[in-house]
Each structure stands twice: as C-alpha cells, then as structure tokens.
Design an enzyme around this catalytic site. Structure first.
Site, mmCIF file in Angstrom:
data_model
loop_
_atom_site.group_PDB
_atom_site.id
_atom_site.type_symbol
_atom_site.label_atom_id
_atom_site.label_comp_id
_atom_site.label_asym_id
_atom_site.label_seq_id
_atom_site.Cartn_x
_atom_site.Cartn_y
_atom_site.Cartn_z
ATOM 1 N N ASN A 9 1.285 -1.347 -0.170
ATOM 2 C CA ASN A 9 -0.099 0.377 0.024
ATOM 3 C C ASN A 9 0.660 1.146 0.318
ATOM 4 O OD1 ASN A 9 -1.808 2.363 0.599
ATOM 5 N ND2 ASN A 9 -2.156 0.967 2.700
ATOM 6 N N TRP A 10 1.168 1.733 -1.375
ATOM 7 C CA TRP A 10 2.219 2.877 -1.304
ATOM 8 C C TRP A 10 1.855 3.825 -0.815
ATOM 9 C CZ3 TRP A 10 3.914 2.704 -7.494
ATOM 10 C CH2 TRP A 10 4.322 1.534 -7.261
ATOM 11 N N LYS A 11 0.029 4.634 -0.304
ATOM 12 C CA LYS A 11 -0.605 5.573 0.299
ATOM 13 C C LYS A 11 0.099 6.788 -0.516
ATOM 14 C CE LYS A 11 0.141 4.036 4.374
ATOM 15 N NZ LYS A 11 -0.257 3.732 6.077
ATOM 16 N N HIS A 95 -9.447 1.181 4.752
ATOM 17 C CA HIS A 95 -8.100 0.968 5.926
ATOM 18 C C HIS A 95 -8.657 2.029 6.884
ATOM 19 C CE1 HIS A 95 -3.867 2.386 6.788
ATOM 20 N NE2 HIS A 95 -3.501 1.462 5.892
ATOM 21 N N GLU A 97 -6.616 4.250 8.233
ATOM 22 C CA GLU A 97 -6.646 5.709 7.506
ATOM 23 C C GLU A 97 -8.192 6.634 7.288
ATOM 24 O OE1 GLU A 97 -2.915 5.744 5.591
ATOM 25 O OE2 GLU A 97 -1.743 4.811 7.515
ATOM 26 N N GLU A 167 -4.860 -5.546 10.147
ATOM 27 C CA GLU A 167 -4.150 -4.417 10.461
ATOM 28 C C GLU A 167 -4.243 -3.600 12.159
ATOM 29 O OE1 GLU A 167 -2.244 -3.062 6.751
ATOM 30 O OE2 GLU A 167 -4.268 -1.978 7.543
ATOM 31 N N GLY A 173 2.427 1.792 10.879
ATOM 32 C CA GLY A 173 3.055 3.130 10.552
ATOM 33 C C GLY A 173 3.890 3.259 11.953
ATOM 34 N N SER A 212 3.016 -2.569 10.934
ATOM 35 C CA SER A 212 4.837 -3.072 10.121
ATOM 36 C C SER A 212 5.634 -3.560 10.146
ATOM 37 C CB SER A 212 5.482 -2.364 11.765
ATOM 38 O OG SER A 212 5.262 -0.816 12.044
ATOM 39 N N GLY A 233 2.869 -1.427 4.080
ATOM 40 C CA GLY A 233 2.878 0.286 3.967
ATOM 41 C C GLY A 233 4.862 0.667 3.551
ATOM 42 N N GLY A 234 4.816 1.353 4.956
ATOM 43 C CA GLY A 234 6.296 1.775 4.727
ATOM 44 C C GLY A 234 7.186 0.545 4.113
HETATM 45 C C1 PEP Z 1 -0.805 -0.112 6.168
HETATM 46 O O1 PEP Z 1 -0.958 0.841 6.219
HETATM 47 O O2 PEP Z 1 -1.579 -0.487 5.635
HETATM 48 C C2 PEP Z 1 0.164 -0.489 6.658
HETATM 49 C C3 PEP Z 1 0.192 -1.537 7.096
HETATM 50 O O3 PEP Z 1 1.319 0.719 7.260
HETATM 51 P P1 PEP Z 1 3.257 -0.561 7.604
HETATM 52 O O4 PEP Z 1 3.512 -1.472 6.969
HETATM 53 O O5 PEP Z 1 3.823 1.198 7.713
HETATM 54 O O6 PEP Z 1 2.477 -0.599 9.512
#
Ligand code: PEP
Length: 252
Positions: A9-11, A95, A97, A167, A173, A212, A233-234
């Site tokens: 997920n590049w956001k 998600h 967010e 999640e 994050g 993470s 994500g990251g």
């Molecule tokens: C996400 O936003 O779906 C996510 C899991 O982010 P991260 O891996 O950065 O925690």
C-alpha cells in the site's frame, strides 16, 4: 492450502519517476517459486502507468480506495468499474486511515466492498482495533463489528472472492508489530467468525496481516497457520524492502 499475498500500500507517496524505478526493481526481483503473489497499490493517478509497466509480470496492481457508486455526480470519486477498466485486480477498502481521517463507517465500507465485487475487482477489507480498544479488551468485538457489517450486507458468499486484512491500528506505521502470536490469535478469530456462516469459505479466504511488517519479522508472521500474507505500507516503498518480504513469502 491458501496462497500467500504480499500487497504493498503505497499510500500518498511516489512520482512517475520513482514509481517506474520501484516497479522495475520489484519486477526484476520477484522470487522464484510458487504459492505466493505480489500486488502493488499506487495512488489513483499512477494506476494506468503501473498497470502498463507491470503487464506480463508476476506483479498485480490494485487501488487504495473506491467509490460505492457506479457513476454520476460524485466529484473527486473513482468508480469500481473504472478500476476494472484500467486493469486493477484489487482494491483496499476500509483502511484505518480512511476510517479515522475520512469518517468512513463500517456501513460505508461494506457498500464499497460490494460495489468493488460487483465490478469484478477483488476487495481487500481492512479491519483492526486501536491501542485503546486493545487495552480495554475489546479487540474481538471491534473486529466483529467491522466484519459483520460486510458479512451482513454482502453475505458470506462474497468472501469467496475477497481478501481480509487484519491491521491493528497501533501497529500501522509505528514500528510496533504485533507478535506472531498476537496476530495469529486475531486471524484465527476472524476465520472462526466467517466459519460460523460457511466453513468452506472460511477455509479458503486469505487473511493478511498489516502493521509494520518488514523483512526481519515477515517469516515469523507468514508461517502462522492463519496468516496468508501481508499488507505493507512503509516497507513497500523500496523494492529491496518489499522483496525481502516477498522472499519470506516464497519460503513460508
Ligand atoms: C498500512 O498502512 O496498511 C500498513 C500496514 O503500514 P505499515 O506497514 O507502514 O505499518
């Protein structure tokens, strides 16, 4: 057994040049083996370019959000049929967010989930509790509310063509990953909740972990019996980091 899905997920990150480099790196480094697939979810403006670049490779492309409406006067929204038209295989819905920053309710998420399915785009339904909810001991009831809204609206049969992502909001994050045991507990609960309505669909539905996940912790998570992949994500923004997780998936 269920295949593993490693989804990035590049956001709201990237640019034409950065994405081209990232996709080239991922495509070139897809681990050998079977039983897993890779997915990247860029921001809307880059979907067509990433679909074109990934065409013919093992990397699939998805979106990060979708409208619940088919078409019409919804300024700024993107219809599920448009995603299918562009060649997107998946779309993330619900998600944390989107729920926290844009006020998406579970009912709203359920409508998006159904609209995506109807357009032939596989929804990845995100569910997860906040730190306060975990500390209050309400993790399961929070997840049940988020999951049941979709089960009630779309029916359990819809999960034959959908993915679930657990999640924990406190792990997204933050660098604070759920332990493999903590994640497995919730994944088993989610699968059991689906199994109350269909044991067959519960046995087949992929449940991803997100929060993470990175190369160093991926193997421990991906070898849990009810963890069928990751939503990342990251660590999805650098080919090397994403491929380290893909490597763990290829070996799980
Ligand atoms: C996400 O936003 O779906 C996510 C899991 O982010 P991260 O891996 O950065 O925690």
């Amino acid at each position: 057994m269920r295949d593993i899905l490693v989804a990035g997920n590049w956001k709201m990150n990237g640019s034409s040049a950065a994405n081209a480099e990232l996709v080239a790196g991922i495509v070139a480094g897809v681990p050998k083996g079977s039983g897993f697939s890779l997915l990247v979810c860029p921001p809307f403006p880059y979907l067509a370019a990433v679909v074109a670049q990934a065409d013919g490779s093992a990397v699939k492309v998805g979106a990060q959000n979708v409208s619940e409406h088919k078409k019409g006067a919804f300024t700024g929204e993107v219809a599920p049929g448009m995603l299918g038209d562009l060649g997107c295989d998946y779309v993330i819905v619900g998600h944390s967010e989107r729920r926290a920053l844009y006020g998406e309710t579970s009912e709203h998420v359920a409508a998006k989930f159904q609209a995506a399915l109807a357009a032939g785009v596989t929804p990845i339904l995100c569910v997860g509790e906040s730190l306060e909810e975990r500390e209050a001991g309400t993790t399961q009831s929070v997840i049940d509310e988020q999951l049941d809204a979709v089960l009630d609206t779309a029916g359990v049969g819809a999960f034959a063509a959908a993915v679930i992502a657990y999640e924990p909001v406190w792990a997204i994050g933050t660098g604070m990953t759920a332990t493999p045991e903590q994640a497995q507990d919730v994944h088993a609960h989610i699968r059991a909740r689906v199994a109350e309505q269909s044991a067959e669909i519960a046995a087949k539905v992929q449940i991803l972990y997100g929060g993470s996940m990175k190369g160093e912790n991926a193997a421990g998570l991906l070898t849990q019996p009810d963890i069928d992949g990751g939503l990342i994500g990251g660590a999805s923004l650098k080919a090397e980091d994403f491929l380290a997780i893909a490597e763990a998936a290829a070996q799980a």
